[in-house]
Design a protein around this motif. Structure first.
Motif, short mmCIF file in Angstrom:
data_model
loop_
_atom_site.label_atom_id
_atom_site.label_comp_id
_atom_site.label_asym_id
_atom_site.label_seq_id
_atom_site.Cartn_x
_atom_site.Cartn_y
_atom_site.Cartn_z
N SER A 91 0.85 -1.19 0.00
CA SER A 91 0.00 0.00 0.00
C SER A 91 0.89 1.24 0.00
O SER A 91 1.90 1.31 0.72
CB SER A 91 -0.92 0.01 1.22
N LEU A 92 0.52 2.23 -0.82
CA LEU A 92 1.27 3.47 -0.92
C LEU A 92 0.88 4.37 0.25
O LEU A 92 -0.29 4.71 0.43
CB LEU A 92 0.96 4.15 -2.25
N THR A 93 1.86 4.73 1.08
CA THR A 93 1.54 5.51 2.28
C THR A 93 1.97 6.97 2.18
O THR A 93 1.45 7.81 2.91
CB THR A 93 2.22 4.89 3.52
N ASN A 94 2.92 7.28 1.29
CA ASN A 94 3.37 8.68 1.19
C ASN A 94 4.06 8.92 -0.15
O ASN A 94 4.80 8.07 -0.64
CB ASN A 94 4.33 9.02 2.33
N VAL A 95 3.80 10.09 -0.73
CA VAL A 95 4.49 10.51 -1.95
C VAL A 95 4.89 11.97 -1.79
O VAL A 95 4.05 12.82 -1.49
CB VAL A 95 3.59 10.36 -3.20
N TYR A 105 8.79 8.22 -2.64
CA TYR A 105 7.52 7.60 -2.20
C TYR A 105 7.82 6.47 -1.23
O TYR A 105 8.91 5.90 -1.21
CB TYR A 105 6.69 7.13 -3.39
N THR A 106 6.84 6.17 -0.40
CA THR A 106 6.97 5.14 0.63
C THR A 106 5.81 4.15 0.52
O THR A 106 4.65 4.57 0.36
CB THR A 106 6.98 5.75 2.04
N ILE A 107 6.14 2.88 0.58
CA ILE A 107 5.11 1.84 0.58
C ILE A 107 5.27 0.99 1.84
O ILE A 107 6.36 0.90 2.41
CB ILE A 107 5.21 0.93 -0.67
N GLU A 108 4.17 0.40 2.27
CA GLU A 108 4.20 -0.52 3.40
C GLU A 108 3.59 -1.85 2.99
O GLU A 108 2.66 -1.89 2.17
CB GLU A 108 3.47 0.07 4.60
N PHE A 109 4.10 -2.91 3.58
CA PHE A 109 3.62 -4.25 3.23
C PHE A 109 4.09 -5.24 4.29
O PHE A 109 4.89 -4.90 5.17
CB PHE A 109 4.15 -4.67 1.85
N GLU A 110 3.57 -6.45 4.20
CA GLU A 110 4.03 -7.53 5.06
C GLU A 110 4.89 -8.49 4.25
O GLU A 110 4.69 -8.64 3.03
CB GLU A 110 2.83 -8.30 5.65
N VAL A 111 5.82 -9.12 4.92
CA VAL A 111 6.65 -10.13 4.26
C VAL A 111 6.32 -11.50 4.85
O VAL A 111 5.71 -11.61 5.92
CB VAL A 111 8.15 -9.83 4.46
N TYR A 112 6.71 -12.54 4.14
CA TYR A 112 6.53 -13.88 4.67
C TYR A 112 7.57 -14.14 5.76
O TYR A 112 8.69 -13.61 5.69
CB TYR A 112 6.69 -14.93 3.56
N PRO A 113 7.22 -14.92 6.76
CA PRO A 113 8.19 -15.21 7.82
C PRO A 113 9.31 -16.10 7.31
O PRO A 113 9.14 -16.86 6.36
CB PRO A 113 7.34 -15.93 8.87
N GLU A 114 10.44 -16.00 7.96
CA GLU A 114 11.53 -16.92 7.67
C GLU A 114 11.27 -18.20 8.46
O GLU A 114 11.27 -18.19 9.68
CB GLU A 114 12.87 -16.31 8.08
N ILE A 115 11.01 -19.27 7.74
CA ILE A 115 10.59 -20.51 8.39
C ILE A 115 11.76 -21.49 8.48
O ILE A 115 12.41 -21.78 7.48
CB ILE A 115 9.43 -21.16 7.61
#
Length: 432
Positions: A91-95, A105-115
């Motif tokens: 998701s775009l949070t700042n431009v 610009y800044t984006i935020e997101f989740e990553v997959y865990p290191e398993i």
């Protein structure tokens, strides 16, 4: 391009991207130039509006559109540059479009865990085994006989095996209760289909008679306010039917669409074995995966869980809709969160094990699984197979099932396994 990755809470990440401002300015100018050919402003002819006026009027929207295009065009490269893979759409949070040197610009997101999957040899699990016995086949044949039985009305008193047509009303402490009454109700004595005491109380009763029957609801009865309670039923026996003899012959087989009795018996035996094998595979797979989950705890992306919960919610609403129970918007997403989290976590574990152990679904295995599933569709089996084969995404779902089966098998080979022998009924009807 310059990227800066910041770790936020849990699996959340923030990525800031800096780009030379020239490309952004060129794109903004191009958008404004395009506007000059179409926009209408009072006092100016179409296509003759000065650039300064256009910038004054549309600079903000042009910059916004240009920034959106720049983000779309550069996002993939930015993620590669930062060496990160989002678990879901960022998701775009700042431009920042006002910087004279860079577009930021800044984006935020989740990553997959290191398993890191724990040692499989340390996992303990139970695996079930069962077989179809002659007694199971006999019981199934008897059930078919019972289902095809015909009854003739008799004037004698009732006995085991008779079909009774009754009216009844149930009372708790002298008061009627919801669901405790019926008219024209059919019951075959001796089948154990009713609560304890009900059928026994209807033995040796003449047609036309009304009797009071004492019966007890089981402790685990599905209606909480009735569980374990004793009730009195006022029962009128309207009719007693005596069963006609049903012979196990070719005519009996034809009632179930078979050409002769031996063919029916063989097909029934094969069907029972196939259903038992399928149920055993599923139960053992579930047990193996539950043990795997218990031994490996880790955080999962909230977005993935929410998406899976929404899918479960929609599937449930669809099934209820098909059963005539409209529920759209009435089922809270929260009720699916726990199962959704389990599915996401299990999917990540299965994928990790399959990748690490190079477990893949071969074409022959996928075709065999598809053929196995198609047997449930009877005469439409080939149509179902063709439907899957015409779409790679559908076939991918079959491949996933095969990989699941292979991973479960791999787990059973590596873990500490205790094998338990069960009966056909215990596997097929675990609640009975």
């Amino acid at each position: 391009m310059k990227t800066s990755l910041t770790k936020l809470e849990g699996l959340k990440r923030s990525l800031t991207v800096e780009l030379p401002v020239e490309a952004f300015n060129q794109k903004t100018d191009k958008i404004i130039q395009k506007l000059s050919q179409t926009v209408k402003i009072d006092g100016f002819r179409k296509g003759k509006v000065p650039a300064t006026v256009l910038r004054q009027r549309f600079s903000a929207s042009a910059k916004s559109d240009a920034a959106t295009e720049i983000v779309s065009e550069t996002l993939e490269d930015a993620l590669k540059d930062a060496d990160v893979i989002p678990a879901a759409q960022p998701s775009l949070t700042n431009v920042d479009t006002e910087n004279t040197d860079n577009l930021i610009y800044t984006i935020e997101f989740e990553v997959y865990p290191e398993i890191k999957v724990g040692s499989l040899s340390s996992i303990s699990m139970e695996q079930l085994n069962a077989k179809v016995t002659k007694e199971d086949e006999e019981r199934a044949l008897q059930d078919l006989q019972d289902r095809s039985a015909e009854y003739s009305s008799v004037k004698r008193k009732s006995k085991d095996g008779d079909r009774l047509i009754i009216d009844f009303e149930g009372l708790l402490d002298g008061e009627s209760f919801e669901g405790g009454a019926a008219e024209g109700f059919e019951i075959v004595l001796g089948k154990g289909a009713m609560i304890e005491g009900f059928e026994q109380g209807l033995l040796d009763v003449a047609p036309g008679k009304t009797v009071e029957v004492n019966a007890t609801f089981p402790e685990d009865y599905h209606v909480e306010n009735l569980a374990g309670r004793e009730a009195v039923f006022k029962v009128k026996v309207n009719e007693i039917g005596s069963p006609k003899e049903v012979k196990r012959d070719d005519e009996f087989a034809k009632k179930f669409g078979e050409k002769d009795f031996e063919t029916m018996k063989t097909r029934m035996s094969n069907q029972m074995q196939m259903e038992l094998s399928s149920r055993l595979v599923q139960q053992n797979k579930d047990t193996a995966f539950n043990a795997l989950l218990a031994a490996n705890d880790f955080e999962v992306p909230e977005g993935s869980v929410s998406s899976e919960a929404l899918k479960l919610q929609q599937d449930m609403e669809s099934r209820m809709e098909q059963q005539g129970m409209p529920s759209k918007g009435k089922l809270p997403a929260e009720m699916f969160q726990e199962e959704a989290s389990r599915r996401v976590k299990l999917g990540l574990l299965i994928n990790k094990i399959a990748t690490d152990r190079e477990i893949k679904a071969e074409k022959e295995q996928v075709d065999a699984k598809l053929n196995e599933i198609s047997l449930q569709y009877g005469e439409s089996a080939q149509q179902m197979i063709d439907w899957y084969n015409t779409d790679p995404s559908r076939m991918a779902s079959i491949e996933s099932i095969v990989v699941e089966d292979l991973v479960a098998k791999h787990l059973a080979e590596k873990a500490k396994v205790k094998t338990s022998e069960k009966t056909f009924l215990e596997i097929m009807n675990p609640q009975s």
